[in-house]
Design a protein around this motif. Structure first.
Motif, PDB file in Angstrom:
ATOM      1  N   VAL A  38     -56.518 -68.307 -26.060  1.00 51.34           N
ATOM      2  CA  VAL A  38     -57.988 -67.440 -26.112  1.00 51.34           C
ATOM      3  C   VAL A  38     -59.078 -67.950 -26.890  1.00 51.34           C
ATOM      4  O   VAL A  38     -60.216 -67.940 -26.486  1.00 51.34           O
ATOM      5  N   LEU A  52     -62.579 -65.593 -22.183  1.00 49.02           N
ATOM      6  CA  LEU A  52     -62.183 -64.345 -21.749  1.00 49.02           C
ATOM      7  C   LEU A  52     -62.137 -63.871 -20.334  1.00 49.02           C
ATOM      8  O   LEU A  52     -63.003 -63.075 -19.676  1.00 49.02           O
ATOM      9  N   LEU A  93     -60.343 -60.478 -18.939  1.00 44.13           N
ATOM     10  CA  LEU A  93     -61.265 -59.365 -19.052  1.00 44.13           C
ATOM     11  C   LEU A  93     -62.425 -59.295 -18.212  1.00 44.13           C
ATOM     12  O   LEU A  93     -62.756 -58.004 -17.681  1.00 44.13           O
ATOM     13  N   GLU A 133     -57.042 -59.554 -24.047  1.00 46.84           N
ATOM     14  CA  GLU A 133     -57.336 -60.488 -23.042  1.00 46.84           C
ATOM     15  C   GLU A 133     -55.644 -60.687 -22.459  1.00 46.84           C
ATOM     16  O   GLU A 133     -55.729 -60.850 -21.340  1.00 46.84           O
ATOM     17  N   ARG A 166     -54.452 -60.528 -18.704  1.00 53.02           N
ATOM     18  CA  ARG A 166     -53.727 -61.274 -17.876  1.00 53.02           C
ATOM     19  C   ARG A 166     -52.542 -61.048 -17.420  1.00 53.02           C
ATOM     20  O   ARG A 166     -52.236 -61.142 -16.254  1.00 53.02           O
TER      21      ARG A 166
END
Length: 351
Positions: free
Chosen positions: A24, A182, A185, A250, A254
């Motif tokens: 991330v 991201l 998101l 995030e 996923r």
């Protein structure tokens, strides 16, 4: 030099994705703004006074206790293309790459420390690390700052802290920022709620190249807005706490996508992978969008034959200035799209 040698010459530490939470967090940055007490701030300084700032900084390099390995680069003598690559690597700001007298920078060999001279402030030190390493970046930034302050007379007020050209930077003069990826998101339409919540916490969200730029490739830069009042440690603690929450959100997004929309997500990722693997021409905007999908696929274990660091590397390497630097000649838009596709095909096949 071979193209591989030129590529390796272009890469620096943050682009190699070796830091914590690389799925991330792309990079962590600490920037400190300082000015010399005895010289007018850059927006009021004459050419002679701006030159004086460079001379003072340059004299530090001759000191025996210069343990950071800093080297002075005169930006007036550096080709435009090289400066544009520095911008892509986030070593200097786009404004500092513009033509102008008495612009310089200090840089370490591994490019983890870069110091712009005569940008908006006389001195803007920047520490750039891979992954989520705000505390580590601050530790090094504090050491560099202490060294500079032991040699230079910084403008400082007991009431307002370090004085800066823009009042919004006064106080600590510190801007801590984290670059995050991201995609989930965004795909689950939660990004606007997250960004709104971040703004309400006194943090700023910017695009890939800073203020006013677009969030290409689902990349966002999140930084503190307030520099006056809280200590450096409090700014970092607050930002790091928010970033850890974003990482969790995030990762949860996923997981939900993999559970609820696995076929659609996998199809999207493999389509993007296929286009990058076989296309013969591609724009930088399309490439960033598709590379974001492929990075998501790598981080989710869907794609196993692509290096995890490829996204960070290509994010810089596919930019127009980096492509022209690699090929050693000017390229028009069509030629750049062709070279970009060639480079991506080559790099994603290398493990």
């Amino acid at each position: 030099m071979s193209i591989t040698g030129k590529i390796n010459n272009t890469l620096n530490k943050w682009m190699k994705a070796s830091g914590p939470d690389p799925d991330v967090v792309i990079s962590s940055r600490i920037r400190l703004a300082r000015n010399l007490m005895e010289v007018p701030f850059p927006n009021y300084a004459s050419d002679k006074e701006a030159k004086r700032v460079i001379d003072k900084v340059e004299s530090l390099l001759e000191e025996e206790d210069n343990d950071f390995g800093l080297k002075l680069l005169d930006l007036e003598k550096i080709p435009v293309l090289e400066k544009e690559v520095m911008v892509e690597k986030h070593l200097i700001s786009p404004e500092h790459a513009e033509p102008g007298q008495h612009k310089a920078m200090l840089l370490t060999d591994d490019e983890s420390v870069s110091i712009m001279i005569n940008e908006e402030d006389h001195i803007r030190s920047q520490i750039l690390f891979s992954g989520l390493q705000l505390e580590e970046a601050w530790e090094l930034g504090d050491q560099v700052d202490d060294y500079l302050e032991s040699k230079l007379n910084f403008a400082f007020s007991e009431e307002y802290g370090y004085l800066t050209t823009c009042p919004t930077n006064a106080g600590t003069g510190m801007r801590a920022s984290v670059m995050v990826h991201l995609p989930a998101l965004n795909l689950s339409n939660q990004i606007n709620d997250v960004l709104r919540a971040i703004s309400q916490l006194g943090l700023a969200v910017r695009g890939l190249y800073g203020e006013g730029t677009e969030a290409l490739g689902n990349i966002y830069q999140i930084s503190n807005q307030v520099t006056l009042g809280p200590s450096e440690e409090e700014i970092i603690e607050n930002l790091q706490g928010v970033i850890k929450q974003i990482i969790n959100q995030e990762r949860n997004a996923r997981k939900r996508l993999m559970k609820q929309n696995k076929v659609e997500l996998t199809d999207r990722i493999y389509r993007s992978y296929g286009v990058l693997k076989y296309s013969r021409k591609i724009s930088s905007k399309e490439a960033m969008k598709l590379l974001s999908d492929v990075k998501l696929g790598v981080d989710l274990g869907i794609i196993n034959d692509v290096s995890a660091s490829i996204f960070n590397e290509l994010m810089v390497l596919i930019s127009p200035p980096a492509l022209q630097r690699l090929t050693g000649k000017d390229l028009n838009s069509s030629q750049r799209d062709e070279k970009r596709a060639n480079l991506i095909r080559k790099r994603i096949r290398e493990k």
